[in-house]
Write an enzyme that holds these catalytic residues in place. Structure first.
Site, PDB file in Angstrom:
ATOM      1  N   LYS A   1      -0.112  16.151  -5.700  1.00 30.70           N
ATOM      2  CA  LYS A   1      -1.126  15.963  -4.839  1.00 30.70           C
ATOM      3  C   LYS A   1      -1.346  17.290  -4.105  1.00 30.70           C
ATOM      4  CE  LYS A   1      -0.586  14.031  -0.933  1.00 30.70           C
ATOM      5  NZ  LYS A   1       0.317  14.315   0.293  1.00 30.70           N
TER       6      LYS A   1
ATOM      7  N   LYS B   1       9.400   5.207  -5.540  1.00 31.62           N
ATOM      8  CA  LYS B   1      10.471   4.827  -4.850  1.00 31.62           C
ATOM      9  C   LYS B   1      10.620   3.184  -5.295  1.00 31.62           C
ATOM     10  CE  LYS B   1       8.217   6.886  -0.597  1.00 31.62           C
ATOM     11  NZ  LYS B   1       9.396   8.170  -0.503  1.00 31.62           N
TER      12      LYS B   1
ATOM     13  N   ASP C   1      -3.713  13.767   3.940  1.00 36.95           N
ATOM     14  CA  ASP C   1      -2.509  13.579   3.643  1.00 36.95           C
ATOM     15  C   ASP C   1      -1.830  12.197   3.024  1.00 36.95           C
ATOM     16  OD1 ASP C   1      -0.122  15.462   3.007  1.00 36.95           O
ATOM     17  OD2 ASP C   1       0.707  14.604   4.970  1.00 36.95           O
TER      18      ASP C   1
ATOM     19  N   LYS D   1       3.334  11.937  12.172  1.00 33.47           N
ATOM     20  CA  LYS D   1       4.276  12.452  12.365  1.00 33.47           C
ATOM     21  C   LYS D   1       4.781  12.507  13.917  1.00 33.47           C
ATOM     22  CE  LYS D   1       3.318  15.212   8.291  1.00 33.47           C
ATOM     23  NZ  LYS D   1       4.076  14.253   7.416  1.00 33.47           N
TER      24      LYS D   1
ATOM     25  N   HIS E   1      -0.950   7.527  -0.532  1.00 33.62           N
ATOM     26  CA  HIS E   1       0.055   6.849  -0.372  1.00 33.62           C
ATOM     27  C   HIS E   1      -0.158   5.386   0.133  1.00 33.62           C
ATOM     28  CE1 HIS E   1       2.000  10.267  -1.336  1.00 33.62           C
ATOM     29  NE2 HIS E   1       1.894  10.973  -0.192  1.00 33.62           N
TER      30      HIS E   1
ATOM     31  N   HIS F   1       3.930  10.138  -5.385  1.00 32.53           N
ATOM     32  CA  HIS F   1       5.623   9.882  -5.357  1.00 32.53           C
ATOM     33  C   HIS F   1       5.977   8.785  -4.687  1.00 32.53           C
ATOM     34  CE1 HIS F   1       5.371  11.615  -1.216  1.00 32.53           C
ATOM     35  NE2 HIS F   1       6.753  11.059  -1.018  1.00 32.53           N
TER      36      HIS F   1
HETATM   37  C1  BG6 Z   1       3.490  13.773   1.089  1.00 33.98           C
HETATM   38  C2  BG6 Z   1       3.060  14.359   2.633  1.00 33.98           C
HETATM   39  O1  BG6 Z   1       3.060  13.378   0.254  1.00 33.98           O
HETATM   40  O2  BG6 Z   1       4.349  12.591   1.904  1.00 33.98           O
HETATM   41  C3  BG6 Z   1       3.779  14.715   3.788  1.00 33.98           C
HETATM   42  O3  BG6 Z   1       2.246  15.443   2.265  1.00 33.98           O
HETATM   43  C4  BG6 Z   1       4.873  13.379   3.810  1.00 33.98           C
HETATM   44  O4  BG6 Z   1       3.088  15.096   4.857  1.00 33.98           O
HETATM   45  C5  BG6 Z   1       5.514  12.699   2.746  1.00 33.98           C
HETATM   46  O5  BG6 Z   1       5.932  13.698   5.003  1.00 33.98           O
HETATM   47  C6  BG6 Z   1       6.266  11.320   2.848  1.00 33.98           C
HETATM   48  O6  BG6 Z   1       6.818  11.198   1.932  1.00 33.98           O
HETATM   49  P1  BG6 Z   1       8.365  10.428   2.071  1.00 33.98           P
HETATM   50  O7  BG6 Z   1       8.924  10.158   0.629  1.00 33.98           O
HETATM   51  O8  BG6 Z   1       9.147  11.293   2.890  1.00 33.98           O
HETATM   52  O9  BG6 Z   1       8.023   9.256   2.814  1.00 33.98           O
END
Ligand code: BG6
Length: 476
Positions: free
Chosen positions: A140, A174, A227, A328, A232, A170
């Site tokens: 991504k 999980k 993002d 964030k 996600h 990703h």
């Molecule tokens: C990423 C984003 O895809 O996912 C990031 O670009 C974010 O900004 C991250 O921090 C969060 O992933 P995880 O696995 O840490 O929850």
């Protein structure tokens, strides 16, 4: 018990072998697969990198985040380096001479290279599957809006079949995300109440304590909405909201997910809140306000927080709002899904001292402290009928050793064995962008509301969910 098969012989070609993703996530995941005895003995890794490094230099570079030991030694000797420029046709001729049999092309590159690299691979005949499978993994962000995602899909699908394309999200790697399917469809108890008759609303939260840090240039052009949401958070929404698939086959599952994403009503600006962290502290550490982050424009209007009210227009979910939020520099790291059930229909407890029953909630804790909790009302011991909340819960760590996994293990393994279940199909990606396009357009003007770093987000987010008398589940 059925054992997972060892992956077939293949070469994993990594574009961007010198980058952070390869070093921090891909290599440790590949070594973990080796440790789990899931990696075929003849798996080769060919890293493509700029510069003039050799095999040994690349091996040393990739050794930095892996557990040293016999498994790494096994993987290390199978790593080779090829120097080249992604835009140079000569690189692909060299690859064509070198490669035969099964190949995975992993594009761990900046997004601007996704289409050009795939086009070069196609031109050089490297996606032709006569001598073995040829698969392409794409990271991504997949596009920056609906039009760019459609254009990217069109360019890629002009070179390869959908079955060859593995678009990474990703979150789907999980364990606890994959568990949503089992929780829902492996238990008659949950699925029986999983609808608008019993569910009042759903909350999906991905709260992070991390700031934008060193990612200022990428993030300022992207923002929290792009993002995190169409990828996600919508993937989590899809797993919660989809209809039961007819099997666990990749296509059956991906079709149900695509259907529910397509049923998301385009989010209107009045159902969305954007925020941006300012001054504050987290865990005693003073935080640099977003607009003072290196490579962020001082007059930036980019959001670092977003909260949405989303309608899923299916029979099952009619009238049940899905509240999504992510941000964030918040007070805690907390990725969770909360199913808030309706109140019991008859208030037998109207005249009791507590008056109001505590709600039933099912909390799926994705990270950290992976687990699940079902919150119920119980009677407080004593002569009066007083109700208090109690929680039935389990933590993964009490039952299993999840170990130090990066979340990429399953994804890489699935690419090698040809299972697309955990990857996004073109229609899902485009559906995600379609649902937020109106908002992207509206947010090209105006600005986010400030929130203190280390807080739970902007006040307007509380007002958004409070409009209908609801409240966010506390973060952390
Ligand atoms: C990423 C984003 O895809 O996912 C990031 O670009 C974010 O900004 C991250 O921090 C969060 O992933 P995880 O696995 O840490 O929850």
């Amino acid at each position: 018990m059925k054992k997972a098969p060892v992956s077939p012989p293949a070469t994993i070609v990594i574009f961007g072998a010198g980058g952070d993703l390869t070093r921090r996530l891909l290599m440790p995941a590949i070594v973990n697969l080796q440790k789990a005895k899931l990696l075929g003995a003849s798996t080769e890794i060919l890293g493509i990198a700029h510069g003039d490094g050799d095999d040994e230099a690349l091996r040393d570079h990739l050794a930095q985040f892996v557990d040293q030991g016999p498994d790494w030694d096994q993987v290390r000797k199978r790593i080779h380096c090829l120097n080249g420029d992604f835009a140079d046709g000569g690189l692909y001729d060299a690859l064509a001479t070198r490669l035969s049999g099964n190949v995975v092309f992993y594009l761990a590159t900046a997004p601007g290279f996704f289409a050009p690299v795939v086009e070069q691979l196609g031109k050089a005949g490297l996606l032709d599957e006569a001598s073995g499978f040829r698969r392409v993994v794409i990271e991504k962000p997949f596009g920056t809006d609906l039009a760019s995602a459609q254009a990217l899909n069109a360019r890629i699908l002009a070179q390869a079949r959908e079955a060859q394309i593995y678009r990474i999200d990703h979150f789907l790697g999980k364990e606890t995300v994959q568990n949503i399917i089992v929780t829902r469809f492996g238990n008659a108890l949950t699925e029986a109440v999983w609808n608008n008759r019993y569910v009042d609303h759903v909350q999906i939260t991905a709260a992070e304590t991390v700031t934008v840090g060193t990612r200022g240039a990428f993030y300022d052009a992207t923002g929290a909405l792009r993002d995190m949401v169409p990828n996600h958070l919508f993937q989590l929404l899809a797993l919660v909201a989809m209809e039961p698939p007819i099997s666990l086959d990749a296509e059956a599952l991906r079709t149900e997910k695509a259907k529910v994403i397509a049923a998301v009503r385009p989010v209107a600006p009045e159902d969305a809140v954007r925020g941006r962290y300012g001054k504050g502290s987290i865990g005693g550490e003073k935080i640099t306000p977003y607009r003072k982050t290196p490579h962020v424009a001082p007059d930036s209007r980019t959001e670092t927080y977003v909260a949405l009210k989303v309608a899923v227009e299916t029979w099952r979910w009619h009238g049940v709002p899905f509240y999504l939020r992510t941000g964030k520099a918040l007070s805690a790291r907390d990725t969770e899904i909360v199913i808030r059930f309706r109140d019991a229909p008859i208030s037998l407890f109207r005249d009791t001292p507590t008056e109001k029953l505590p709600p039933n909630r099912l909390v799926l804790q994705i990270q950290p402290s992976e687990g699940m909790a079902l919150e119920m009302a119980i009677k407080k011991p004593g002569p009066l009928v007083e109700t208090v909340p109690a929680s039935l819960h389990f933590a993964y760590s009490e039952l299993f050793d999840l170990g130090h996994r990066t979340g990429y293990e399953t994804l890489i393994y699935d690419v090698l064995i040809g299972d697309q279940t955990l990857f996004q199909r073109a229609d899902q990606i485009e559906g995600g962008w379609r649902a937020i396009q109106k908002l992207l357009d509206a947010w090209s003007s105006g600005k986010p509301e400030d929130y203190a770093a280390g807080s739970a987000g902007p006040d307007k987010a509380d007002a958004l969910i409070g409009r209908e008398g609801r409240a966010w589940h506390p973060i952390g």
